[in-house]
Design an enzyme around this catalytic site. Structure first.
Site, PDB file in Angstrom:
ATOM      1  N   CYS A 138       0.826  -1.211   0.000  1.00  0.00           N
ATOM      2  CA  CYS A 138       0.000   0.000   0.000  1.00  0.00           C
ATOM      3  C   CYS A 138       0.859   1.260   0.000  1.00  0.00           C
ATOM      4  CB  CYS A 138      -0.931  -0.022   1.212  1.00  0.00           C
ATOM      5  SG  CYS A 138      -1.928   1.473   1.368  1.00  0.00           S
ATOM      6  N   CYS A 141      -0.351   4.072   2.302  1.00  0.00           N
ATOM      7  CA  CYS A 141      -0.053   3.833   3.725  1.00  0.00           C
ATOM      8  C   CYS A 141       1.430   4.052   4.014  1.00  0.00           C
ATOM      9  CB  CYS A 141      -0.383   2.391   4.124  1.00  0.00           C
ATOM     10  SG  CYS A 141      -1.925   1.771   3.464  1.00  0.00           S
ATOM     11  N   ASP A 142       2.300   3.512   3.166  1.00  0.00           N
ATOM     12  CA  ASP A 142       3.713   3.409   3.538  1.00  0.00           C
ATOM     13  C   ASP A 142       4.667   4.233   2.684  1.00  0.00           C
ATOM     14  OD1 ASP A 142       2.992   1.580   5.525  1.00  0.00           O
ATOM     15  OD2 ASP A 142       3.045  -0.096   4.124  1.00  0.00           O
TER      16      ASP A 142
END
Ligand code: NDP
Length: 315
Positions: A138, A141-142
């Site tokens: 993701c 997200c990261d």
């Protein structure tokens, strides 16, 4: 053999990620006395992430498992009843709906499905070792953790293009590793990615191994050219696997309208599915946004939709 637990609930929720637990919080506070089946991966996909920095209300960020513990505690506080394990069989053809596994048989008047989706992985042993230490599924997200670094995205679909474009805003260079020399992504996404100067395509290639050490995490990638079998090592510190997701809908095949990729189809702007009294929220019905906060938002919608639907049945 012990007796099977048989129980009827007004509202049953399947899945304990942000969508299911938010639905439980709202439904419990509306006095629907919901029961929730946690599933085999309690807490959902956030349990395999580390730092969550984009969930509003936590300016310092927090660990994914900690966030899910807090969701669960809030659902428990208002009286949600929890069942551990997974449902193996669902019958939505008659009311009450019937769901069971080897130890429980549950019936319910309304059902909220929030069983999520699972990211597909390459299946390499080294990929597993460096998950959350360089390997992610993701970018939203990261990606932030890889600012000004060289990263790679695997895949040739719309998700891979989207991840690559997102990362191009943050990272020094983005290599898209694809196993063929032709992309599956829509023309518009292909064009955007190809025109982006920071994105470089590595065609006919596959990740052979993720290399690194326990302290620094991932430090490089071994990439194999599938035409020549030549393997080269590249200093890349982030690997984003974008080869698709599998929605967890196997229980509902032939019972609910699913799209061609297996996601539950909901009536636009609602959580209503093709079966009256069955609602869906979170990633099991969303292949576009896939964020904890959007999953929680649709979980709230499912609780409100089911509460209103139940009230209509009683009136
Ligand atoms: P897709 O199934 O469309 O694409 C998966 C990609 O990963 C393919 O290019 C495939 O290669 C590759 N792949 C699959 N398995 C492996 C493997 N083991 N090793 C290496 N590569 C592999 O999945 P997406 O998640 O990209 O998209 C899913 C759906 O969601 C699609 O319908 C897509 O259009 C939609 N979507 C739409 C978006 C938008 O409109 N903004 C954004 C994101 C998704 P190959 O091509 O060779 O099969």
């Amino acid at each position: 053999m012990s007796e099977k637990t048989r129980q009827h609930h007004k509202l049953l929720i399947l899945g304990s990620g942000p969508a299911g637990l938010t639905a439980a919080i709202y439904a419990a506070r509306a006095n629907l006395k919901p029961a929730l089946v946690s599933g085999f991966e309690p807490g959902g996909q956030l349990m395999i992430t580390t730092e969550v920095e984009n969930y509003p209300g936590f300016p310092e960020g927090l660990q994914g498992p900690k966030l899910m513990d807090m969701f669960r505690a809030q659902a428990e506080r208002f009286g949600t009843q929890f069942y551990a394990g997974d449902i193996e069989n669902a019958d939505l053809s008659q009311k009450p709906f019937r769901l069971q596994n080897a130890s429980v048989e549950l019936t319910c008047d309304a059902l909220i499905i929030s069983t999520g989706a699972s990211a597909r992985w390459l299946g390499l042993e080294s990929e597993e070792r460096y998950k959350n230490k360089g390997v992610s599924a993701c970018a939203t997200c990261d990606g932030f953790f890889f600012r000004n670094q060289d990263v790679a995205v695997v895949g040739g679909g719309d998700t891979a293009m989207e991840e690559a474009l997102y990362l191009a805003n943050l990272c020094k260079r983005v290599y898209v590793i694809h196993r063929r020399d032709e992309l599956r992504a829509s023309q518009i996404m292909q064009k955007r990615a190809i025109q982006n100067e920071k994105i470089e395509f590595v065609w006919n290639s596959a990740v052979d191994e993720v290399l690194g050490d326990d302290q620094k995490g991932m430090t490089s990638l071994k990439i194999r050219n599938l035409k020549t079998n030549e393997i080269k090592e590249h200093p890349i510190t982030g690997l984003f696997v974008a080869i698709g997701h599998t929605p967890n809908t196997h229980l509902f095949q032939k019972q609910l309208n699913l799209d061609e990729n297996g996601y539950i189809v909901v009536k636009p702007g609602t959580t209503y599915t093709s079966v009256e009294g069955v609602f869906a929220c979170g990633d099991v019905q969303d292949h576009v946004y896939r964020q904890a906060v959007t999953a929680a938002g649709t979980g709230c919608m499912a609780a409100i939709d089911s509460e209103r639907w139940l009230a209509e049945q009683e009136s």
